[in-house]
Motif scaffolding. Structure first.
Motif, PDB file in Angstrom:
ATOM      1  N   HIS A  48       0.692  -1.221   0.019  1.00  0.00           N
ATOM      2  CA  HIS A  48      -0.257  -0.168  -0.085  1.00  0.00           C
ATOM      3  C   HIS A  48       1.100   1.228   0.069  1.00  0.00           C
ATOM      4  CE1 HIS A  48      -3.852   2.020   1.063  1.00  0.00           C
ATOM      5  NE2 HIS A  48      -3.024   3.023   1.396  1.00  0.00           N
ATOM      6  N   GLN A  49       0.678   2.053  -0.970  1.00  0.00           N
ATOM      7  CA  GLN A  49       1.368   3.402  -0.852  1.00  0.00           C
ATOM      8  C   GLN A  49       0.761   4.497  -0.263  1.00  0.00           C
ATOM      9  OE1 GLN A  49       2.517   4.796  -4.868  1.00  0.00           O
ATOM     10  NE2 GLN A  49       3.987   6.180  -4.252  1.00  0.00           N
ATOM     11  N   VAL A  50       1.368   5.145   0.644  1.00  0.00           N
ATOM     12  CA  VAL A  50       0.935   6.187   1.243  1.00  0.00           C
ATOM     13  C   VAL A  50       1.782   7.510   0.792  1.00  0.00           C
ATOM     14  CG1 VAL A  50       1.138   7.478   3.704  1.00  0.00           C
ATOM     15  CG2 VAL A  50       0.852   4.963   3.334  1.00  0.00           C
ATOM     16  N   MET A  51       0.821   8.373   0.366  1.00  0.00           N
ATOM     17  CA  MET A  51       1.144   9.657  -0.338  1.00  0.00           C
ATOM     18  C   MET A  51       1.867  10.705   0.528  1.00  0.00           C
ATOM     19  SD  MET A  51       0.621   8.253  -3.162  1.00  0.00           S
ATOM     20  CE  MET A  51       1.191   9.786  -4.207  1.00  0.00           C
ATOM     21  N   THR A  52       2.800  11.355   0.140  1.00  0.00           N
ATOM     22  CA  THR A  52       3.527  12.353   0.790  1.00  0.00           C
ATOM     23  C   THR A  52       2.899  13.856   0.355  1.00  0.00           C
ATOM     24  OG1 THR A  52       5.409  12.322  -0.890  1.00  0.00           O
ATOM     25  CG2 THR A  52       5.494  11.079   1.238  1.00  0.00           C
TER      26      THR A  52
END
Length: 356
Positions: free
Chosen positions: A340-344
């Motif tokens: 799962h990619q968490v956005m910055t």
């Protein structure tokens, strides 16, 4: 009068009986519930109504009964233990992640073991082995830099694991985190867009740290796309501390104004705040003489004046999703956690401006 060891009335005898099945049944009988409900009240309290839970706890306390963890583990083939290995607890980003994980695990009746590797993969491997021997059912690790033997052991034992604080497409492991390379491409592009052409980088060591290597790669990609390169003397590597940030600032401001960098990209907020302190001590104007960026958006970043331009990372979200992915795998045959990619988010504040 107190009896001898093993005689009726002995305190040790009572304590050992208090952990046995007979007393579990007695707690259930007196509380007016099933033995399964008693077990559920202690292991999964959110699945028992507050009134029933309180009645069970009061009855257990009156009888001097406590759950026997070893017995539960043998009976259910479960230890209800999860583990997390992080580089350090000195940085609040990891403590936020661990706190979020612990909340999720607690909601599902799991206890959390925590270890710090001090950025040493071999030490992390030993800690992971100790956790495996303790019966951890799931494990979270920071970053990708771990011995292959650790991955092999986890796969062979079918222990689900996730890698946190990093993300890349095509990774062979489940990752819950963000794209470090892309984040630093964005930071560098932002400074280039302001008009900066002379850069310095103050970064924590890259040894055994895939996240730092990705960040440096992102900076170099953005500079190369703009037809620029980073001078070797302007890549300053050292401990991620305020003191190192301060000393780095003194090194940079000592250069002639006509050739020294106008933008300083820092590997995290601690280094950036140290650079800011050092430049201010030397009489520099921020952002007039130097633009500074950090990374992580720790609490102090927005409190100082000028407030630090930095990249926000939701470490609590990383911890929450990582724990949820591991919980979903428990009790399911051949289940595997998903990436799962968490956005910055770039938070532009007062330490950056166009070069004078």
């Amino acid at each position: 009068m107190t009896g001898k060891l093993g005689e009726p009335g002995s305190p040790i005898k009572r304590s050992r009986e208090g952990s046995g099945r007979a007393r579990l049944e007695e707690v259930a009988r007196r509380a007016g519930v099933s033995t399964a409900t008693v077990s559920r009240a202690f292991n999964l309290p959110d699945r028992v109504s507050p009134e029933t839970r309180e009645r069970i706890f009061s009855t257990a306390k009156a009888l001097g009964w406590v759950p026997n963890a070893a017995g539960r583990a043998l009976a259910s083939n479960r230890t209800h233990i999860a583990g997390v290995i992080i580089p350090t607890l000195d940085n609040e980003i990891f403590s936020h992640q661990v706190g979020a994980m612990q909340r999720v695990f607690a909601e599902h009746g799991l206890n959390l073991l925590i270890a710090c590797s001090n950025y040493d993969p071999d030490l992390g491997f030993l800690q992971a082995k100790a956790m495996i021997e303790s019966g951890v059912e799931a494990l979270a690790l920071a970053g990708e830099t771990h011995p292959q033997a650790l991955y092999d052991n986890l796969d062979a034992l079918r222990i689900p694991y996730v890698l946190t604080y990093a993300y890349r497409d095509g990774a062979p492991h489940a990752m819950v985190g963000f794209d470090n390379e892309a984040a630093f491409v964005q930071i560098t592009d932002y400074l280039l867009g302001l008009g900066h052409r002379r850069f310095a980088v103050v970064m924590q060591p890259s040894d055994n740290n895939d996240r730092v290597l990705s960040r440096l790669r992102g900076i170099n990609i953005a500079l190369r796309n703009a037809g620029l390169t980073l001078a070797p003397k302007h890549l300053i590597i050292g401990k991620a501390s305020l003191d190192f940030g301060i000393s780095s600032a003194h090194q940079l401001i000592a250069e002639p104004a006509a050739t020294r960098p106008t933008a300083i990209i820092c590997g995290n907020d601690t280094l950036a705040l140290g650079v800011q302190i050092g430049l201010t001590q030397a009489g520099a104007d921020i952002p007039g003489d130097f633009s500074i960026t950090g990374f992580d958006d720790i609490e102090l970043a927005s409190k100082l004046s000028p407030a630090l331009t930095t990249m926000f990372v939701d470490n609590r979200e990383i911890g929450t999703i990582a724990a949820q992915q591991l919980v979903l795998c428990l009790g399911k045959e051949n289940a595997a956690p998903q990436s799962h990619q968490v956005m910055t988010v770039l938070r532009v504040r007062q330490t950056t401006a166009a070069p004078a």
